[in-house]
Scaffold this motif. Structure first.
Motif, mmCIF file in Angstrom:
data_model
loop_
_atom_site.group_PDB
_atom_site.id
_atom_site.type_symbol
_atom_site.label_atom_id
_atom_site.label_comp_id
_atom_site.label_asym_id
_atom_site.label_seq_id
_atom_site.Cartn_x
_atom_site.Cartn_y
_atom_site.Cartn_z
ATOM 1 N N ASN A 186 -10.646 -5.423 80.009
ATOM 2 C CA ASN A 186 -11.917 -6.052 79.374
ATOM 3 C C ASN A 186 -11.583 -7.354 79.092
ATOM 4 O O ASN A 186 -11.974 -8.313 78.358
ATOM 5 N N ILE A 187 -11.344 -8.350 80.555
ATOM 6 C CA ILE A 187 -11.119 -9.361 80.125
ATOM 7 C C ILE A 187 -11.670 -10.516 81.479
ATOM 8 O O ILE A 187 -11.716 -9.938 82.238
ATOM 9 N N ASN A 188 -11.921 -12.076 80.913
ATOM 10 C CA ASN A 188 -12.177 -12.874 82.252
ATOM 11 C C ASN A 188 -11.420 -13.190 82.608
ATOM 12 O O ASN A 188 -10.724 -13.579 81.618
ATOM 13 N N TYR B 241 -10.753 -15.657 79.193
ATOM 14 C CA TYR B 241 -11.466 -15.320 78.134
ATOM 15 C C TYR B 241 -12.459 -13.933 77.991
ATOM 16 O O TYR B 241 -12.022 -13.336 78.499
ATOM 17 N N SER B 242 -12.694 -13.175 76.945
ATOM 18 C CA SER B 242 -12.936 -11.869 76.885
ATOM 19 C C SER B 242 -14.408 -12.228 75.975
ATOM 20 O O SER B 242 -14.456 -12.627 74.992
ATOM 21 N N SER C 55 -14.737 -9.023 74.698
ATOM 22 C CA SER C 55 -15.006 -8.288 73.146
ATOM 23 C C SER C 55 -14.256 -8.367 72.179
ATOM 24 O O SER C 55 -13.938 -9.365 71.876
ATOM 25 N N GLN D 198 -7.183 -8.261 72.375
ATOM 26 C CA GLN D 198 -6.870 -7.842 74.203
ATOM 27 C C GLN D 198 -5.265 -7.936 74.275
ATOM 28 O O GLN D 198 -4.951 -9.354 74.403
ATOM 29 N N TYR E 87 -3.325 -9.253 77.499
ATOM 30 C CA TYR E 87 -2.050 -9.181 79.287
ATOM 31 C C TYR E 87 -1.626 -10.218 79.192
ATOM 32 O O TYR E 87 -0.371 -9.931 78.679
#
Length: 697
Positions: A315-317, A352-353, A355, A359, A361
């Protein structure tokens, strides 16, 4: 007096605390050892029932903590506690000199060394397309081109701004207004930087009251405003103004949403490119991304370097891109991504996310240098703001890598100068004023298809040389010849920098020499309350020599800048450490001089080391995993060092010294400065302390 070595095998701290039991009996030693569990770092002075409000209400050597309203050991809580020309290092609570030593210290304008201030000009020639006001030393321009956000000259015209960085211009008699939308308890941080030592007034207002600012500050060169918690939801205004003529400035807005209950990782605040954390090859674990948050990491690469990125999370970019580049490369999660640097410079990893939940990571970075082009030893000199200083009248050889460029700073002081660049194929170059990166003031001429030259005189004292590049690697030779008079330096050369300062004691020093475009630096190890008397003798007909004395914090504490044949300084030190004397010719001429040094020692005969003043938790010296030599502890003194650890990291700290002289005690403390995690008070000889970090910090 001891010399000792500290070795840290961890990467990332806790506070290491050492002190001497010089002259103590066994009972006294036990008392000192027991006292280690107390908070030596907070020397609190209770001034009254209500506490202090300003520094003047505290005893000498203390400042007022304006949050807690108590007096603490140190010089300052914020910039208002420091004298003009100084800023407050709020992490260590001391005032440091914020001016300049030479022209190259000024991003714009020139340095007036008598005051250590960057000024716009002394003569009209210092102002590009303008005139110099000799009473204010500011350039006056007939017009000023507003930035693209104008008109935003009032609350009603305020420009709507979000998190990010913008580079703007303040014209004379102009104010800039911005507005942001905040929810209750959101925090707003505004970071402002100017292109030179210029003053900006900044303030944050609520829409409900545009007469009384919530936060305000006078910013010189750089500074920030912090609204820690918005009292109500709605619009808030940022006002930026200046009394200086034409101010180029950068404004960064950082909005932190409230109510998420999200615990950030140890790399925060890294919510923008300007706040990005530098990384190298390695594994980075236990990272977190809060809602409406962005994490930035910075990586320095050469052209054609290979980078592998593997990000583990959901759920992250993620994006990977070069500073200033429009093109941004998407990074796939949970797989290895390969990128090749298309030019030398800073690259950003942006995470970034979308959500609304926290998150977790981690990521691993690997870099492989491109062996097809190995830069020369003057790198990184790839930008206007980061040039390499090049000597005159000397043949130099360089390498220009693909999609790279070289920048050099040189000084000719208006003398007749010739630049010759030789390469296997034609390589044009450009010459810039240090005050303007927008366009060159001179281009090279082609002598033949392998040689470019430029000849000139009467130019500014300092100039920048740019060598553009293309898609191929080039080797080239460069010579900048200038008609500087011949001058034979003295036996103390090279001592042209603070780092190269020659250590002296009391005595008379003859046959010293100042050459054109040269400065001399000398060092003195002094204790607090020592008196140093310096007298220089020379012929003012040859050169106008001036002298400036700096303390161990690089603050100008004394100077002599008369126009006679003698310069004198008589100064009593306020802190212990290494003091630096700068001897220079104001008119840049050559002269012989002599110097008499008289040092009268105070009662103490112990000279502290370079990490002083690190006598409390608040002023602990920050260090990394390394070996540190040449340390010293004085009677009735404490030394504190801090190092950052991740939870479960292993820290091993070794303190090595000559026990025959005296006995040292040491302890590792938690970050509260009170809890003892390990102690070496009962060890004899060398002390080795080991601890597993119970938390990150």
């Amino acid at each position: 007096m001891f010399e000792r070595l500290i070795t840290f095998t961890s990467v990332l701290g806790l506070i290491l605390f050492l002190f001497s039991a010089s002259g103590c009996s066994d009972n006294d030693s036990k008392r000192v050892e027991d006292a280690m569990i107390k908070d030596y770092g907070f020397d609190v002075v209770d001034t009254s029932d209500e506490g202090c409000k300003v520094k003047s209400e505290c005893p000498s050597g203390n400042y007022c903590d304006k949050n807690l309203h108590i007096c603490k050991t140190g010089e300052c809580f914020d910039n208002s506690d420091c004298d003009d020309g100084y800023l407050c290092d709020m992490s260590r609570n001391y005032c440091y000199f914020s001016g300049c030593f030479k022209d190259s210290d000024c991003k714009e304008g020139i340095c007036r060394r008598s005051s250590g201030r960057c000024i716009d000009c002394l003569t009209d020639s210092d102002c590009k397309n303008g005139i110099c006001n000799s009473s204010t030393n500011k350039c006056i321009y007939g017009n000023c081109t507003d930035d693209k956000l104008e008109p935003n000259d009032s609350f009603d015209q305020a420009y709507s701004i979000d998190s990010g960085i913008r580079k703007l211009i303040l014209c004379p008699s102009d104010d800039d207004y911005f507005k942001v939308n905040l929810s209750t308890l959101d925090s707003l941080r505004v970071v402002i930087k100017t292109s030179s030592i210029k003053n900006i007034n900044a303030a944050i207002f609520s829409k409900n009251d545009t007469l009384n600012p919530l936060v305000m500050a006078n910013i010189s060169n750089s500074g920030e405003l912090n609204l820690s918690s918005a009292p109500v939801s709605g619009e808030y205004y940022i006002k930026v103004s200046s009394s200086d003529v034409v101010v180029n400035y950068e404004i960064e807005v950082i909005i932190k949403k409230s109510g998420s209950g999200c615990e950030d990782d140890i790399f925060e605040e890294n919510d923008s490119e300007g706040l990005s954390k530098n990384i190298t090859s390695g594994i980075y674990n236990d990272l977190s991304l809060c809602p409406d948050d962005i994490d930035y990491f910075a990586l320095s690469l050469n052209s054609q370097d290979k980078v592998t990125i593997n990000i583990k999370g959901d759920n992250i970019n993620a994006l990977f891109y070069r500073d200033g580049s429009v093109e941004q490369n998407k990074v796939s999660l949970n797989s290895q991504n390969l990128f090749i640097a298309n030019g030398s410079g800073i690259y950003f990893l942006k995470i970034y996310s979308d959500s609304k939940e926290r998150q977790s990571y981690s990521f691993e970075i690997g870099t492989t240098q491109n062996n097809s082009c190995i830069d020369d030893s003057f790198e990184e000199n790839d930008s206007f703001n980061n040039p390499a200083i090049i000597p005159l009248n000397k043949d130099m050889e360089f390498v220009l890598c693909p999609e790279d460029e070289d920048w050099f700073l040189f000084r000719t002081y208006g003398r007749q100068t010739k630049i010759t660049l030789m390469s296997e194929k034609s390589t044009p170059f450009e010459i810039y004023s240090p005050n303007d990166s927008s366009e060159p003031i001179l281009y090279s001429d082609e002598y033949d298809n392998t040689i470019q030259i430029a000849e000139f005189e009467g130019m500014p004292d300092s100039l920048l040389l740019r060598i553009p590049s293309d898609s191929s690697m080039k080797s080239y030779k460069l010579n900048i010849s200038s008609s500087i008079p011949e001058c034979s330096d003295d036996i103390y050369e090279p001592n042209n920098s603070i780092e190269g300062a020659r250590l002296l004691g009391s005595g008379t020093y003859q046959n010293l020499k100042i050459c054109p475009s040269d400065e001399d630096y000398y060092a003195f190890d002094l204790n607090q309350k020592d008196r140093i008397e310096i007298t220089t003798n020379f012929s003012d007909a040859s050169a106008d020599i001036d002298i400036v004395l700096y303390d161990p914090l690089r603050r100008e504490v004394a100077y002599s800048i008369s126009s006679g044949d003698v310069e004198k300084i008589d100064y009593i030190t306020d802190i212990s450490g290494r003091y630096i004397l700068n001897v220079f010719a104001w008119d840049n001429n050559a002269a012989d001089y002599s110097m008499n040094i008289k040092i009268t020692s105070a009662a103490s005969s112990c000279v502290d080391d370079r990490f002083e003043e690190n006598d409390s938790v608040q002023s602990s010296a920050q260090i990394n995993s390394t070996e540190i030599y040449g340390l010293r502890i004085c009677p009735s003194d404490y030394d504190y060092y801090s190092i950052t650890l991740n939870r479960s990291d292993w820290l091993s700290a070794g303190v090595f010294y000559n026990e025959s002289k005296d006995k040292l005690f040491a302890a590792i403390l938690s970050s509260d400065g009170k809890t003892v995690l390990a102690t070496g008070g009962k060890q004899s000889g060398d002390i080795v302390l080991d601890v597993i970090a119970p938390y990150s910090g």
